[in-house]
Design a protein around this motif. Structure first.
Motif, PDB file in Angstrom:
ATOM      1  N   VAL A 283       0.823  -1.212   0.000  1.00 24.70           N
ATOM      2  CA  VAL A 283       0.000   0.000   0.000  1.00 24.70           C
ATOM      3  C   VAL A 283       0.857   1.263   0.000  1.00 24.70           C
ATOM      4  O   VAL A 283       0.638   2.174  -0.804  1.00 24.70           O
ATOM      5  N   VAL A 284       1.869   1.341   0.895  1.00 20.87           N
ATOM      6  CA  VAL A 284       2.656   2.580   0.982  1.00 20.87           C
ATOM      7  C   VAL A 284       3.470   2.834  -0.283  1.00 20.87           C
ATOM      8  O   VAL A 284       3.727   3.990  -0.643  1.00 20.87           O
ATOM      9  N   SER A 285       3.879   1.764  -0.963  1.00 18.90           N
ATOM     10  CA  SER A 285       4.667   1.933  -2.187  1.00 18.90           C
ATOM     11  C   SER A 285       3.805   2.283  -3.398  1.00 18.90           C
ATOM     12  O   SER A 285       4.326   2.652  -4.457  1.00 18.90           O
ATOM     13  N   GLY A 286       2.481   2.155  -3.232  1.00 18.38           N
ATOM     14  CA  GLY A 286       1.575   2.414  -4.346  1.00 18.38           C
ATOM     15  C   GLY A 286       1.453   1.255  -5.315  1.00 18.38           C
ATOM     16  O   GLY A 286       0.753   1.361  -6.327  1.00 18.38           O
ATOM     17  N   ALA A 287       2.094   0.118  -5.002  1.00 14.95           N
ATOM     18  CA  ALA A 287       2.060  -1.031  -5.910  1.00 14.95           C
ATOM     19  C   ALA A 287       0.641  -1.541  -6.124  1.00 14.95           C
ATOM     20  O   ALA A 287       0.303  -2.035  -7.199  1.00 14.95           O
ATOM     21  N   TRP A 288      -0.216  -1.412  -5.102  1.00 15.17           N
ATOM     22  CA  TRP A 288      -1.583  -1.938  -5.201  1.00 15.17           C
ATOM     23  C   TRP A 288      -2.405  -1.209  -6.256  1.00 15.17           C
ATOM     24  O   TRP A 288      -3.384  -1.755  -6.776  1.00 15.17           O
ATOM     25  N   MET A 289      -2.001   0.027  -6.600  1.00 11.39           N
ATOM     26  CA  MET A 289      -2.725   0.783  -7.626  1.00 11.39           C
ATOM     27  C   MET A 289      -2.152   0.576  -9.027  1.00 11.39           C
ATOM     28  O   MET A 289      -2.742   0.989 -10.010  1.00 11.39           O
ATOM     29  N   LYS A 290      -0.977  -0.053  -9.095  1.00 10.92           N
ATOM     30  CA  LYS A 290      -0.311  -0.233 -10.381  1.00 10.92           C
ATOM     31  C   LYS A 290      -0.590  -1.583 -11.032  1.00 10.92           C
ATOM     32  O   LYS A 290      -0.424  -1.746 -12.236  1.00 10.92           O
ATOM     33  N   ILE A 291      -0.983  -2.556 -10.225  1.00 14.75           N
ATOM     34  CA  ILE A 291      -1.099  -3.938 -10.690  1.00 14.75           C
ATOM     35  C   ILE A 291      -2.543  -4.408 -10.633  1.00 14.75           C
ATOM     36  O   ILE A 291      -3.246  -4.152  -9.647  1.00 14.75           O
ATOM     37  N   ASP A 292      -3.002  -5.105 -11.683  1.00 17.41           N
ATOM     38  CA  ASP A 292      -4.358  -5.648 -11.644  1.00 17.41           C
ATOM     39  C   ASP A 292      -4.364  -6.992 -10.915  1.00 17.41           C
ATOM     40  O   ASP A 292      -3.315  -7.540 -10.565  1.00 17.41           O
ATOM     41  N   GLY A 293      -5.556  -7.532 -10.712  1.00 11.92           N
ATOM     42  CA  GLY A 293      -5.702  -8.744  -9.919  1.00 11.92           C
ATOM     43  C   GLY A 293      -4.961  -9.944 -10.464  1.00 11.92           C
ATOM     44  O   GLY A 293      -4.470 -10.780  -9.700  1.00 11.92           O
ATOM     45  N   SER A 294      -4.855 -10.048 -11.789  1.00 14.64           N
ATOM     46  CA  SER A 294      -4.215 -11.223 -12.388  1.00 14.64           C
ATOM     47  C   SER A 294      -2.719 -11.286 -12.095  1.00 14.64           C
ATOM     48  O   SER A 294      -2.105 -12.346 -12.198  1.00 14.64           O
ATOM     49  N   ASN A 295      -2.120 -10.147 -11.750  1.00 12.58           N
ATOM     50  CA  ASN A 295      -0.687 -10.096 -11.455  1.00 12.58           C
ATOM     51  C   ASN A 295      -0.412  -9.625 -10.026  1.00 12.58           C
ATOM     52  O   ASN A 295       0.668  -9.123  -9.728  1.00 12.58           O
ATOM     53  N   ALA A 296      -1.392  -9.821  -9.156  1.00 10.07           N
ATOM     54  CA  ALA A 296      -1.306  -9.271  -7.804  1.00 10.07           C
ATOM     55  C   ALA A 296      -0.092  -9.771  -7.038  1.00 10.07           C
ATOM     56  O   ALA A 296       0.486  -9.034  -6.231  1.00 10.07           O
TER      57      ALA A 296
END
Length: 462
Positions: free
Chosen positions: A323-336
């Motif tokens: 969350v803090v790195s912003g990774a959760w907004m960059k990746i869709d569910g298929s590549n979570a």
């Protein structure tokens, strides 16, 4: 056969919706109430008996902490790194809150399982302590036919379920190894050799290894996670606010995140908690039953410790860095599952994925070591000690099939098998929880013993 497989998968998907989450969540809440909120009321004392006794050795058998690290080796695995991002991808950051809530309830469940495991353990034909749900079901449930049936079903499912589980663990290891250029076959064979050298040595060799391996791998991961959090410290307050807010309000799509509802946050967070800390699946008592301890409740404290380390530390760090790195907004569910790698790469560069992959490989090795032991003892219960010693080699076959590609059809049934383990074990836990209530009263209220003795010695400065 395809229709049968599809039906079992459909049943599994249904079970892993509200039914099992209610069973685990409400079951954990029920036990928490029945045990007088033990994991909250005595948290300081519990940590003094777990964290505080980490390096205490025993002259006979294995120490309580060694049993705990071996059990942790099974539940702290690759899924702690790859599974949490999946929960965030489909349930939003708020899934972490529900993961924590279920973990707090799961403390009571795991405490109960381990205490029952110690109470009803017995010596096998070679003089080893053995225990687990099948022993407390068979010996503790008053309806002996029901207890024997539940015990055999549980042990039989555990015995066979661990074969495709071994393969699945190996698949995870190979995928991560090849992502940084390591050879699939070479890595897989190396893992099998290491696991065999440890697991075939029995519980004493297993605990001698895991009591060093588990603290090192957890500390290494936490240190790496702390560095990522420190590098993004200015984003931390906002990240925590997003996590709490999205647990109780729907989230709109943003970046690669498709959005989520409150129901999705609850389901994915609770499911991740259940998979991660393994409270309710009955695996922990197998290992803890071998510990040298003066009372079942004292060993049960390590169940609270395990859930705390697994979920509140390891899984929490995974979620926070995503969350803090912003990774959760960059990746869709298929590549979570790639989120943690992106988070580490943002700080460590190309060394990030390598660091993460090495840790995942260690996590997989630790899980496989204990998986072999649990499967062996399940087979031993069903068909005798000698059969168990022979059947344990089947788990290495499963690992090898994971390297070359095999058991794909059986993978579809893993969640169904796991659900059967939880359902049968939780029936036994509910039926026998009154025994644990009595054990708690005995431990905390017996004059001159256990808790009262510990408190008196502390006040006396001894």
């Amino acid at each position: 056969m395809t229709k049968i497989g599809d039906a079992i998968v459909a049943m599994s998907n249904w079970l892993w919706g509200p039914p099992l989450l209610i069973l685990l969540g409400c079951g954990g809440l029920f036990l928490t109430i029945r045990f007088g909120f033990l994991q909250f009321r005595y948290i300081g004392y519990i940590f003094s008996q777990t964290f505080g006794k980490m390096f205490k050795k025993t002259e006979d058998g294995i120490s309580p902490f060694q049993a705990c690290t071996a059990s942790l080796a099974a539940c702290v695995g690759a899924s702690n790194i790859a599974g949490v991002p999946v929960a965030i991808a489909f349930g939003g950051p708020g899934a972490l809150v529900w993961m924590w809530i279920l973990a707090f309830m799961g403390c009571a469940t795991k405490f109960c399982e381990i205490a029952l495991g110690i109470k009803y353990r017995e010596k096998n034909e070679v003089g080893e302590w053995v225990g687990g749900p099948m022993y407390y079901m068979k010996k503790g449930i008053k309806n002996k036919k029901l207890g024997a049936a539940l015990a055999f079903i549980f042990a039989l499912v555990m015995m066979f379920e661990n074969v495709p589980s071994a393969a699945a663990q190996m698949v995870s290891a190979i995928q991560n190894a090849t992502s940084i250029g390591l050879p699939a076959m070479g890595t897989g064979i190396a893992i099998i050799v290491v696991v065999a050298l440890v697991a075939l040595g029995g519980i004493k060799r297993i605990t001698a290894v895991t009591d060093k391996m588990v603290p090192i791998m957890v500390i290494a991961y936490v240190v790496g996670g702390l560095i990522v959090l420190c590098a993004n410290v200015t984003a931390l307050p906002h990240a925590l606010a997003v996590i709490v807010k999205s647990a109780f309000t729907p989230m709109a799509p943003v970046g690669g995140f498709a959005g989520s509802t409150i129901a999705a946050a609850i389901q994915w967070g609770a499911a991740r908690g259940a998979y991660s800390n393994e409270a309710g699946d009955g695996a922990a008592p197998f290992i803890h039953s071998a510990a040298t301890v003066d009372h079942p409740v004292r060993q049960g404290f390590f169940g609270v410790f395990e859930v705390f380390v697994d979920t509140m530390i390891v899984c929490t760090f995974t979620g926070l860095i995503c969350v803090v790195s912003g990774a959760w907004m960059k990746i869709d569910g298929s590549n979570a599952a790639t989120m943690p790698g992106i988070a580490f790469s943002s700080v460590f560069g190309s060394a990030g994925p390598i660091f993460l992959t090495v840790l995942i490989l260690i996590f997989v090795v630790s899980t496989l070591i204990v998986l072999v032991q649990v499967g062996t003892k399940s087979a031993e219960y069903c068909f005798g000690y000698k059969f168990g010693q022979i059947f344990r080699y089947v788990y290495f076959v499963g690992m090898f099939l994971g390297i070359i590609g095999g058991l794909e059809f059986v993978y579809r049934f893993l969640d169904f098998f796991f659900a059967l383990l939880i359902i049968s074990n939780m029936i036994g836990v509910f039926m026998l929880h009154g025994d644990v209530v009595q054990l708690i009263k005995e431990f905390f209220n017996t004059p001159g013993k256990y808790y009262l003795k510990d408190i008196a010695e502390k006040k006396g400065g001894k």
